[in-house]
Design an enzyme around this catalytic site. Structure first.
Site, PDB file in Angstrom:
ATOM      1  N   HIS A 173       0.777  -1.219  -0.124  1.00  0.00           N
ATOM      2  CA  HIS A 173      -0.116  -0.034   0.209  1.00  0.00           C
ATOM      3  C   HIS A 173       0.821   1.259  -0.137  1.00  0.00           C
ATOM      4  O   HIS A 173       2.046   1.317   0.414  1.00  0.00           O
ATOM      5  CB  HIS A 173      -0.917   0.044   1.131  1.00  0.00           C
ATOM      6  CG  HIS A 173      -0.492  -0.061   2.685  1.00  0.00           C
ATOM      7  ND1 HIS A 173       0.073   1.037   3.214  1.00  0.00           N
ATOM      8  CD2 HIS A 173      -0.420  -1.098   3.588  1.00  0.00           C
ATOM      9  CE1 HIS A 173       0.416   0.894   4.345  1.00  0.00           C
ATOM     10  NE2 HIS A 173       0.360  -0.389   4.595  1.00  0.00           N
ATOM     11  N   ASP A 230       0.146   4.512   1.321  1.00  0.00           N
ATOM     12  CA  ASP A 230       0.026   5.384   2.384  1.00  0.00           C
ATOM     13  C   ASP A 230       0.977   4.844   3.751  1.00  0.00           C
ATOM     14  O   ASP A 230       1.264   3.750   3.816  1.00  0.00           O
ATOM     15  CB  ASP A 230      -1.345   5.772   2.783  1.00  0.00           C
ATOM     16  CG  ASP A 230      -2.148   4.650   3.181  1.00  0.00           C
ATOM     17  OD1 ASP A 230      -1.811   3.426   2.832  1.00  0.00           O
ATOM     18  OD2 ASP A 230      -3.033   4.615   4.276  1.00  0.00           O
ATOM     19  N   ASP A 275       6.334   0.848   7.236  1.00  0.00           N
ATOM     20  CA  ASP A 275       4.977   0.091   7.117  1.00  0.00           C
ATOM     21  C   ASP A 275       4.248   1.050   6.242  1.00  0.00           C
ATOM     22  O   ASP A 275       3.820   1.905   6.483  1.00  0.00           O
ATOM     23  CB  ASP A 275       4.223  -0.027   8.467  1.00  0.00           C
ATOM     24  CG  ASP A 275       2.790  -0.347   8.361  1.00  0.00           C
ATOM     25  OD1 ASP A 275       2.399  -0.788   7.394  1.00  0.00           O
ATOM     26  OD2 ASP A 275       2.252  -0.058   9.467  1.00  0.00           O
ATOM     27  N   GLU A 295      -4.935   2.424   2.955  1.00  0.00           N
ATOM     28  CA  GLU A 295      -5.012   1.256   3.421  1.00  0.00           C
ATOM     29  C   GLU A 295      -4.997   1.497   5.035  1.00  0.00           C
ATOM     30  O   GLU A 295      -5.817   1.179   5.777  1.00  0.00           O
ATOM     31  CB  GLU A 295      -3.646   0.207   3.478  1.00  0.00           C
ATOM     32  CG  GLU A 295      -3.921  -1.134   3.694  1.00  0.00           C
ATOM     33  CD  GLU A 295      -3.206  -1.171   5.538  1.00  0.00           C
ATOM     34  OE1 GLU A 295      -3.436  -2.153   5.753  1.00  0.00           O
ATOM     35  OE2 GLU A 295      -2.621  -0.078   5.965  1.00  0.00           O
ATOM     36  N   GLU A 296      -4.275   2.448   5.426  1.00  0.00           N
ATOM     37  CA  GLU A 296      -4.247   2.597   6.901  1.00  0.00           C
ATOM     38  C   GLU A 296      -5.332   3.378   7.585  1.00  0.00           C
ATOM     39  O   GLU A 296      -5.668   3.419   8.565  1.00  0.00           O
ATOM     40  CB  GLU A 296      -2.933   3.534   7.384  1.00  0.00           C
ATOM     41  CG  GLU A 296      -1.798   2.974   6.806  1.00  0.00           C
ATOM     42  CD  GLU A 296      -1.217   1.953   7.867  1.00  0.00           C
ATOM     43  OE1 GLU A 296      -2.123   1.563   8.605  1.00  0.00           O
ATOM     44  OE2 GLU A 296      -0.067   1.474   7.713  1.00  0.00           O
ATOM     45  N   ASP A 311       3.163  -6.711   3.532  1.00  0.00           N
ATOM     46  CA  ASP A 311       2.719  -6.042   4.720  1.00  0.00           C
ATOM     47  C   ASP A 311       2.946  -6.537   6.026  1.00  0.00           C
ATOM     48  O   ASP A 311       2.224  -5.860   6.826  1.00  0.00           O
ATOM     49  CB  ASP A 311       1.543  -5.345   4.616  1.00  0.00           C
ATOM     50  CG  ASP A 311       0.958  -4.125   5.129  1.00  0.00           C
ATOM     51  OD1 ASP A 311       2.015  -3.426   5.754  1.00  0.00           O
ATOM     52  OD2 ASP A 311      -0.047  -3.875   5.553  1.00  0.00           O
ATOM     53  N   HIS A 357       3.447   2.635  13.426  1.00  0.00           N
ATOM     54  CA  HIS A 357       2.155   3.486  13.883  1.00  0.00           C
ATOM     55  C   HIS A 357       2.719   4.392  14.893  1.00  0.00           C
ATOM     56  O   HIS A 357       1.861   5.226  15.513  1.00  0.00           O
ATOM     57  CB  HIS A 357       0.941   2.967  14.177  1.00  0.00           C
ATOM     58  CG  HIS A 357       0.328   2.103  12.952  1.00  0.00           C
ATOM     59  ND1 HIS A 357      -0.845   1.613  13.118  1.00  0.00           N
ATOM     60  CD2 HIS A 357       1.016   1.759  11.959  1.00  0.00           C
ATOM     61  CE1 HIS A 357      -1.067   0.844  11.881  1.00  0.00           C
ATOM     62  NE2 HIS A 357      -0.112   1.229  11.405  1.00  0.00           N
TER      63      HIS A 357
END
Length: 482
Positions: free
Chosen positions: A76, A78, A115, A145-146, A169, A454
């Site tokens: 992904h 983002d 990530d 995605e996030e 991922d 994150h």
């Protein structure tokens, strides 16, 4: 170019360096998407975008590999935007600043975006390579995605032709993932009643320095949710010393465990209130010294607001937040040492005369999400709040007969010198949604070791990236015949 462009494998790290240089938080990936599509066109690859903005790039098979099955690589575009308090960083404008720290790559004061930037870089490095043996390759790069897997939800049917896909991922060296949790977004809006502020001064209570982390991968750890801890502090204080809220907020994204939260409060006796909260803070620092060694609780005077929550809204808000379910709800009965169902309150805001809670619920089974839904609805009814559920996406059910899983394990075992572990992850991968659109596709997920995704403490292990690259490139040469 930063120092990371000198690392090995060179092509992968140089691509990751380019990715870091182009801002790409969720909903702001277009510049990166355009850069990649322009590059693919310059290489004369087939490149196309679907209605959701996802990118599909095709590269022909190398000589002698034409008779093997087409394979898709997926990542992904983002990243999660999180910065430390005091770090001035506009994720829509400023590049990420990666640096090498021993065996790790980190970012200065922000999330790194490993990530899924490392996975994305590996896909582009494969496309860029002229010395790799591979069948026809399709690279699928998804949007947003996030923030709810919006790209995967909108994925165009009958677009990909590959019967096999490698998702890039996951975040643990030596582990192969063949299943993941599904999820659902929850918003709870609690109406507030305001009153005029009769008090002369106000306090700001700030909780910071917590570890935070991924609300799926780290939910089973003892990392503390700043919103929940602040609610506990204030609810306990309210039983001892009367006060009223003027504002309470915390967190910044729904899929990260909040590291910070604050509240503005007013009272007749601020000295007594301050003493009690500070004493409680010392108790908590001792209680949580191993789980949260950098926990900091600040109590300081602040600008006095004209409007405050009335007494009933103050009490209702704190009692609601204090009992709001959070964390692991149930562990799996069928998969050892894996969380089945969880939820995490990621963002709390005071706005438009409402206390707004943003929550992400996850479960390996649909019944787990239904259980959380029922709990939330019951609590909302008790306090007169409105609960809204959206973005429900399926989990990825493990396939015991997956051919690509067996091939991946054989190759991984040889590279590692010991047995790779086949696992299911309590986090959202796009594989479940992709499988929904392409039900006959055989999927597996791999990736290098990434820690504290994150959060601004995110880091990727340099030796693990080399191992991951060896695995990925060897797999491309071992794809089954058509």
């Amino acid at each position: 170019m930063s120092d990371i462009s000198t690392l090995t494998p060179t092509s992968l790290w140089q691509w990751f360096d380019k990715i870091c240089a182009i801002p790409h938080p969720s909903y702001h990936e277009e510049a990166l998407a355009n850069f990649i599509t322009d590059w693919a066109k310059s290489k004369s690859f087939f490149v196309e975008r679907d209605e959701a903005g996802n990118i599909l790039i095709r590269k022909p098979a190398t000589q002698g590999m034409e008779h093997r099955q087409t394979i898709a690589l997926q990542a992904h575009l983002d990243m999660v935007p999180q910065a430390n308090a005091g770090t001035q960083h506009d994720f829509t404008q400023d590049p990420i600043q990666p640096y090498i720290d021993g065996d790790w790559v980190k970012a200065k004061g922000t999330t790194l975006g490993a990530d899924n930037g490392i996975g994305l870089a590996s896909c582009l490095a494969v496309l860029d390579a002229e010395d790799l043996a591979h069948p026809e390759i399709e690279v699928l790069l998804t949007m947003s995605e996030e923030v709810g897997m919006e790209g995967a939800i909108g994925l165009r049917p009958n677009w990909l032709t590959a019967p096999i896909m490698i998702n890039t991922d996951t975040e643990d060296n030596g582990e192969i993932y063949i299943g993941c949790a599904g999820g659902e977004n929850v918003n709870i809006e609690l109406p507030l009643e305001y009153a005029s502020n009769p008090f002369a001064q106000a306090l700001k209570v700030t909780l910071k320095g917590l570890q935070g982390g991924h609300s799926g991968c780290d939910i089973h750890t003892n990392r503390v949710n700043a919103i929940k801890l602040l609610a506990r502090i204030l609810a306990e204080t309210l039983q001892n010393t009367p006060f009223q809220l003027a504002e309470i907020a915390g967190g910044s994204v729904r899929n990260a465990i909040p590291r910070e939260a604050y509240a503005v409060i007013v009272a007749k006796d601020l000295e007594k209130l301050t003493a009690y909260i500070e004493q409680l803070g010392q108790q908590l620092k001792a209680e949580l010294k191993l789980a949260e060694p950098n926990l900091t609780l600040l109590v300081e005077t602040t600008e006095n607001p004209t409007q405050i929550f009335d007494i009933a809204s103050t009490e209702k808000s704190l009692h609601f937040l204090n009992v709001l379910p959070n964390g692991v709800i149930r562990n799996s009965d069928t998969i050892k040492n894996v969380v089945e169902t969880s939820l995490s309150i990621g963002v709390l805001e005071t706005k438009n005369a409402q206390l707004v809670s943003t929550i992400l619920s996850r479960s390996l089974i649909e019944g787990g999400k239904a259980e959380v839904r029922a709990k939330i609805n019951s609590l909302a009814q008790l306090v007169g709040a409105k609960a809204e559920f959206s973005g429900n996406y399926p989990g990825w059910e493990p396939d015991a007969h997956s051919a690509i899983t067996q091939i991946t394990k054989e190759v991984y075992d040889q590279i590692l010198g010991y047995e790779a572990q086949i696992k299911v992850i309590h986090a959202g991968l796009e594989c479940g949604l992709i499988k929904k659109v392409y039900p006959n596709m055989d999927l597996v997920s791999i990736g290098p070791t990434i820690r504290n995704a994150h959060s601004p403490d995110e880091k990727v292990h340099i030796p693990a990236v080399q191992i991951y690259w060896e695995l990925l490139t060897q797999l491309l040469s071992k794809v089954p015949l058509k």
